[in-house]
Design a protein around this motif. Structure first.
Motif, short mmCIF file in Angstrom:
data_model
loop_
_atom_site.label_atom_id
_atom_site.label_comp_id
_atom_site.label_asym_id
_atom_site.label_seq_id
_atom_site.Cartn_x
_atom_site.Cartn_y
_atom_site.Cartn_z
N THR A 109 12.08 8.42 -8.31
CA THR A 109 13.04 8.63 -9.29
C THR A 109 14.36 9.01 -8.44
N GLU A 110 15.58 9.51 -9.38
CA GLU A 110 16.77 9.62 -8.45
C GLU A 110 16.66 10.90 -7.60
N ALA A 111 16.02 11.81 -8.04
CA ALA A 111 15.78 13.08 -7.46
C ALA A 111 14.92 12.71 -5.98
N MET A 112 13.85 12.33 -6.17
CA MET A 112 13.03 12.00 -5.07
C MET A 112 13.65 11.09 -4.11
N TYR A 113 14.23 9.83 -4.45
CA TYR A 113 15.33 9.08 -3.68
C TYR A 113 16.08 10.00 -2.77
N GLN A 169 13.91 13.09 -0.47
CA GLN A 169 12.68 12.89 0.25
C GLN A 169 12.87 11.68 1.07
N ASP A 170 11.97 11.36 1.97
CA ASP A 170 12.01 10.10 2.65
C ASP A 170 11.85 9.19 1.56
N PRO A 171 12.79 8.22 1.58
CA PRO A 171 12.96 7.09 0.56
C PRO A 171 11.74 6.05 0.66
N ARG A 172 11.13 6.04 1.84
CA ARG A 172 9.97 5.08 1.97
C ARG A 172 8.61 5.68 2.30
N THR A 173 8.49 6.68 1.34
CA THR A 173 7.30 7.28 1.16
C THR A 173 6.96 7.67 -0.26
N THR A 174 5.64 7.58 -0.71
CA THR A 174 5.20 7.72 -2.11
C THR A 174 4.16 8.61 -2.30
N PRO A 175 4.03 9.52 -3.56
CA PRO A 175 2.90 10.33 -3.56
C PRO A 175 1.50 9.60 -4.18
N PHE A 176 1.88 8.11 -4.67
CA PHE A 176 0.98 7.33 -4.99
C PHE A 176 0.10 6.53 -3.88
N ASN A 177 -0.57 7.18 -3.01
CA ASN A 177 -1.06 6.71 -1.90
C ASN A 177 -2.82 6.33 -1.96
N ASN A 178 -3.13 6.34 -3.05
CA ASN A 178 -4.65 6.17 -3.52
C ASN A 178 -4.98 4.91 -4.16
N ASP A 179 -3.82 4.14 -4.26
CA ASP A 179 -3.87 2.74 -5.18
C ASP A 179 -4.38 1.64 -4.22
N ASN A 180 -4.96 1.09 -4.86
CA ASN A 180 -5.52 -0.20 -4.18
C ASN A 180 -5.52 -1.63 -4.68
N PHE A 181 -5.02 -2.62 -3.80
CA PHE A 181 -4.90 -3.89 -4.51
C PHE A 181 -5.90 -4.89 -3.64
N ASP A 182 -6.85 -5.63 -4.32
CA ASP A 182 -7.80 -6.23 -3.76
C ASP A 182 -7.80 -7.59 -4.50
N PHE A 183 -7.32 -8.66 -3.43
CA PHE A 183 -6.99 -9.97 -4.12
C PHE A 183 -7.57 -11.07 -3.35
N THR A 184 -8.42 -11.88 -3.85
CA THR A 184 -8.93 -13.19 -3.16
C THR A 184 -8.52 -14.46 -4.04
N ARG A 185 -8.38 -15.34 -3.36
CA ARG A 185 -7.89 -16.68 -3.70
C ARG A 185 -8.67 -17.61 -2.87
N ILE A 186 -9.55 -18.65 -3.71
CA ILE A 186 -10.01 -19.64 -2.93
C ILE A 186 -9.45 -21.03 -3.81
N GLY A 187 -8.84 -22.04 -2.89
CA GLY A 187 -8.13 -22.96 -3.36
C GLY A 187 -8.48 -24.38 -2.85
N PHE A 188 -8.43 -25.48 -3.52
CA PHE A 188 -8.84 -26.89 -2.86
C PHE A 188 -7.61 -27.71 -3.49
N PHE A 211 12.43 14.37 -13.69
CA PHE A 211 13.19 14.66 -12.36
C PHE A 211 12.14 14.00 -11.23
N ALA A 212 10.90 13.94 -11.47
CA ALA A 212 9.99 13.42 -10.53
C ALA A 212 8.70 12.69 -10.99
N VAL A 213 7.86 12.28 -10.41
CA VAL A 213 6.75 11.59 -10.87
C VAL A 213 5.69 11.82 -9.87
#
Length: 790
Positions: free
Chosen positions: A299-303, A306-325, A381-383
């Motif tokens: 949010t505007e207040a967080m930016y 606080q450090d604009p390059r940190t997030t409270p959402f630090n338990n997300d996970n992206f697992d991506f696999t691609r097999i191509g031919f 104000f924040a998230v």
């Protein structure tokens, strides 16, 4: 997800591909296709295809003479579908603007991401998201860059998006470190490719087996715990060439440095010359991303606080696999008729586990309810992360066959070249959302629901399928210095969707279809060998996504394909041996541009038919060897100055258009419906600039470059909001400039190049995106490494 789906992946690929590939292979010998735009058929201005940091020289930037192939080491012909090609005159007969980002540019400038590399192409705007270029958002000439949906992205001539027709989102992008070059083409020539041919066509060309066995190992690292290793080795033995290419990199993500990402990419490629008339290429690729990258911004207040390059959402996970031919067969029927047939496909497993979000006021009290996705109230104000969790588990299967032909002939006594062919593609996605509403922890596929009376904990269970047929034809009439190029493309698309959760689990099935005929014509005229003009007009189309044209109840939404007319007129040339230029005027006239309804992908947004929009502007590029200008041709040294500039003078709504926002997405007292006719389109900067000054000393093996990349102000929503909303999702995005540098030193006795790189060296802090809250741009990055050739 990899363990859950890998066996199913192989079984599905075996069932779908083996049977159909055998039938397709049999067909291909009767219908095999030409190598796209063949080098001998086109001309390319040196201003468009860049040499190694300067005007053409016989030596490379490391001070070595180029290796001369022996008589008996005749290179194998490679079946490759190109958009522009590598010949010095490859753009001569192409009626449109184009640019080739060369291997030298990628390697000597040490492009950190595809975002950096594409900013040297006039007209291209890349909105950063993760900071590592994993999911670029590419826009051309003021078009919406979200998920690169308006650009047709290919690798070695075949599409690589999730589902090129049904869902062309760029959640996947191969590492830039394995590209040999990148071709970008705009204008009527892109009708040979599709389905997206509104903004432009981008073709990523990977390295091919070298004639002489050779390997490279590169290692570098830097701040943010960045480590990158790249290895390739290949060669040609007799009639067969092989190449293996492996990249691994990991880093704290530049967007939010308290989460990490790592990527592994492995490619194996082989080329075999069956006879003087027939060659075959086969390529296999495995790609894996494991990262903590989420969606939610600040949010505007967080930016601000606080450090604009940190997030409270630090338990997300992206697992991506691609097999191509990819299998390509090139066959020469006669000296005048050649073909290349591409067989291609991929399987993708994409599991994104995220925390739900809760907007809060200045005292930490909840504002509205717990939200999935990005529906953050405008007054937040924040998230903060909520005690709920969900996983979007998705699988994609795509395969296709595309024969292309190239025929050199005479038409009424006029020299002519025809490119024509057809393509069939099948796509399917299986989308499931697992919800954990009992707690915010547990296994990624935990499925719990504590909502009273709930009958399922699944938030989505959709099966979507696309069958698409295309054919295309382009005739090139060459009349001395004048070339006329008419052509057309026909697309027929069948969509269907089965929402398995509807009707108490009985499901709801819906389907839709589109057929579009896309004509185009272009012309080029060469005044002399140094100057030419080009002009063209073509009908562009981008199909809507399945989810936007068929509802969850099976109803068909009145959401037409995006249709536009694109006009270009320009000139390019080389006035002197030490200078080159390209100047293009463009005009995009949309009958129906599909954009986000309200806030360009944020709160309360859906895709709607926006009606008429219009884009107009100028692209300009020049490259000067200042040392040659003063001293005459100098084979040992270059001082190169280059500029790539775009002015998008107009990118606005022209038809009757209202912005509609409801509920918590509105600010207090804000009108729910507002006319935005005449407003500027979101994420469309008026000015884009990349300029650089480079120096090369070949005998010493030294090169260096200082570069700036700039973007002007742009709006984050269709209401052209200037004062940001508290949640950060609407408001003006101020322009920015960054300063980059790269230094290379080649040490010939050990065949090693040492390098040092700085990105955003002044450590500017700026906003690049508001669609899901504020994302900051890259911080200062410092990297050093070495590349050993053996």
């Amino acid at each position: 997800m990899c363990e859950r789906s890998f066996c199913r992946c192989l079984l599905r690929i075996g069932t779908n591909f083996n049977i159909k590939l055998v039938a397709a292979a049999t067909l291909s010998w009767a219908l095999a296709m030409p190598s796209g735009l063949t080098p001998h058929a086109f001309a390319q201005s040196p201003s468009a295809t860049e040499q190694s940091e300067g005007s053409p020289k016989s030596e490379d930037a490391r001070g070595e003479e180029p290796a001369q192939a022996k008589e008996e080491e005749k290179p194998i012909k490679i079946p490759l579908t190109e958009v522009i090609g590598t010949a010095p005159d490859a753009l001569e007969h192409i009626p449109g603007s184009g640019r080739v980002i060369t291997k030298e540019s990628i390697e000597q400038n040490h492009r950190f991401t595809i975002n950096e590399a594409l900013r040297e192409v006039p007209g291209v705007n890349v909105r950063d998201e993760d900071g590592l270029g994993i999911r670029p958002n590419i826009g051309i000439r003021g078009l919406d860059p979200t998920r690169s949906r308006k650009v047709h992205i290919m690798e070695d001539g075949v599409p690589i998006m999730l589902m090129p027709y049904g869902d062309p989102s760029s959640y996947y992008f191969p590492p830039i470190f394995r590209f040999d070059r990148i071709e970008v083409l705009k204008g009527s020539g892109q009708l040979l490719f599709g389905p997206q041919n509104i903004g432009g066509v981008m073709n990523l060309i990977t390295r091919m087996p070298p004639t002489t066995p050779q390997g490279n190992f590169q290692f570098w690292g830097g701040n943010l715990n960045y480590i990158n290793t790249h290895f390739d080795y290949g060669g040609t033995w007799g009639k067969t060439g092989y190449l293996v290419d492996y990249t691994h990199y990991q880093s704290d993500t530049p967007r939010f440095t308290n989460v990490r990402a790592k990527v592994d990419d492995l490619t194996f490629k082989t080329v075999h010359e069956l006879s003087d008339r027939t060659q075959i290429l086969a390529k296999f690729n495995y790609y894996r991303e494991d990262s903590g990258i989420g969606y939610q911004g600040l949010t505007e207040a967080m930016y601000a606080t606080q450090d604009p390059r940190t997030t409270p959402f630090n338990n997300d996970n992206f697992d991506f696999t691609r097999i191509g031919f990819h299998v390509a067969v090139n066959h020469m029927f006669t000296a005048n008729l050649t073909s290349t047939t591409n067989f291609f496909g991929h399987y993708i497993a994409r599991d994104w586990t995220r925390q739900a979000q809760q907007g809060v006021d200045v005292n930490g009290n909840p504002v509205g309810g717990v939200q999935l996705g990005n529906s953050l109230p405008a007054t937040s104000f924040a998230v903060v992360p909520a005690n709920q969790r969900f996983t979007n588990a998705r699988e994609y299967w795509v395969y296709g066959i595309e024969p292309r032909f190239h025929y050199i002939h005479k038409l009424f006594g006029i020299s002519a070249e025809a490119d024509f062919g057809a393509r069939y593609m099948w796509e399917q996605s299986d989308r499931i959302q697992f919800r954990n509403f009992a707690s915010g922890v547990g296994t990624p596929f935990g499925c719990f629901n504590n909502t009273p009376g709930a009958t399922t904990c699944l938030g989505e269970s959709n099966l979507r399928t696309t069958n698409a047929y295309a054919m295309f034809f382009q005739e090139r009439l060459i009349m001395g210095q004048f070339t006329l190029t008419p052509g057309f493309r026909v697309e027929h698309i069948n969509f269907d969707q089965n929402n398995r959760l509807a009707n108490n689990g009985d499901g709801a099935f819906g389907k839709n279809h589109f057929t579009e005929v896309l004509p185009g014509i272009g012309a080029t005229y060469s005044f002399n060998k140094n100057h030419m003009v080009f002009a063209g007009v073509h009908r562009g189309m981008s199909p809507p996504q399945i989810s936007d044209t068929v509802t969850g109840t099976g109803a068909v939404v009145d959401l037409d394909p995006e249709l536009s007319w694109t006009y270009e007129i320009g000139t390019r040339g080389n006035p002197t041996p030490w200078s080159g230029y390209e100047l293009t005027f463009f005009w995009l006239d949309f009958e129906n541009q599909i954009i986000s309804q309200s806030v360009a992908g944020g709160v309360g947004a859906t895709l709607t038919s926006a009606g008429k929009t219009m884009h107009r502007g100028i692209e300009f590029a020049t490259k000067l060897d200042l040392l040659d200008a003063v001293t005459g041709q100098n084979r040992d040294q270059d001082v190169i100055f280059d500029i790539n500039y775009t002015w998008v003078a107009d990118a606005e709504f022209r038809g009757t258009r209202n912005s509609s926002i409801t509920g918590a997405a509105l600010l207090p007292g804000e009108a729910a419906t507002v006319s935005v006719s005449g407003n500027r389109l979101p994420y469309s900067p008026r000015h884009m600039l990349t300029a650089g000054l480079g120096y090369t000393h070949r005998p010493f093996g030294f090169s260096a470059r200082l570069e700036t990349q700039c973007l002007s102000d742009m709006f984050g929503d269709d209401r052209n909001t200037v004062t940001p909303t508290p949640n950060g999702q609407r408001g003006l995005i101020q322009g920015w400039c960054v300063l980059n540098a790269a230094i290379n030193q080649y040490v010939k006795p050990i065949k090693t190049t040492f390098f040092f790189v700085g990105k955003n060296m002044l450590d500017q802090t700026f906003i690049v995106d508001r669609t899901r809250g504020i994302y900051a741009g890259l911080p200062a990055l410092w990297q050093a490494g070495a590349k050993w050739t053996f």
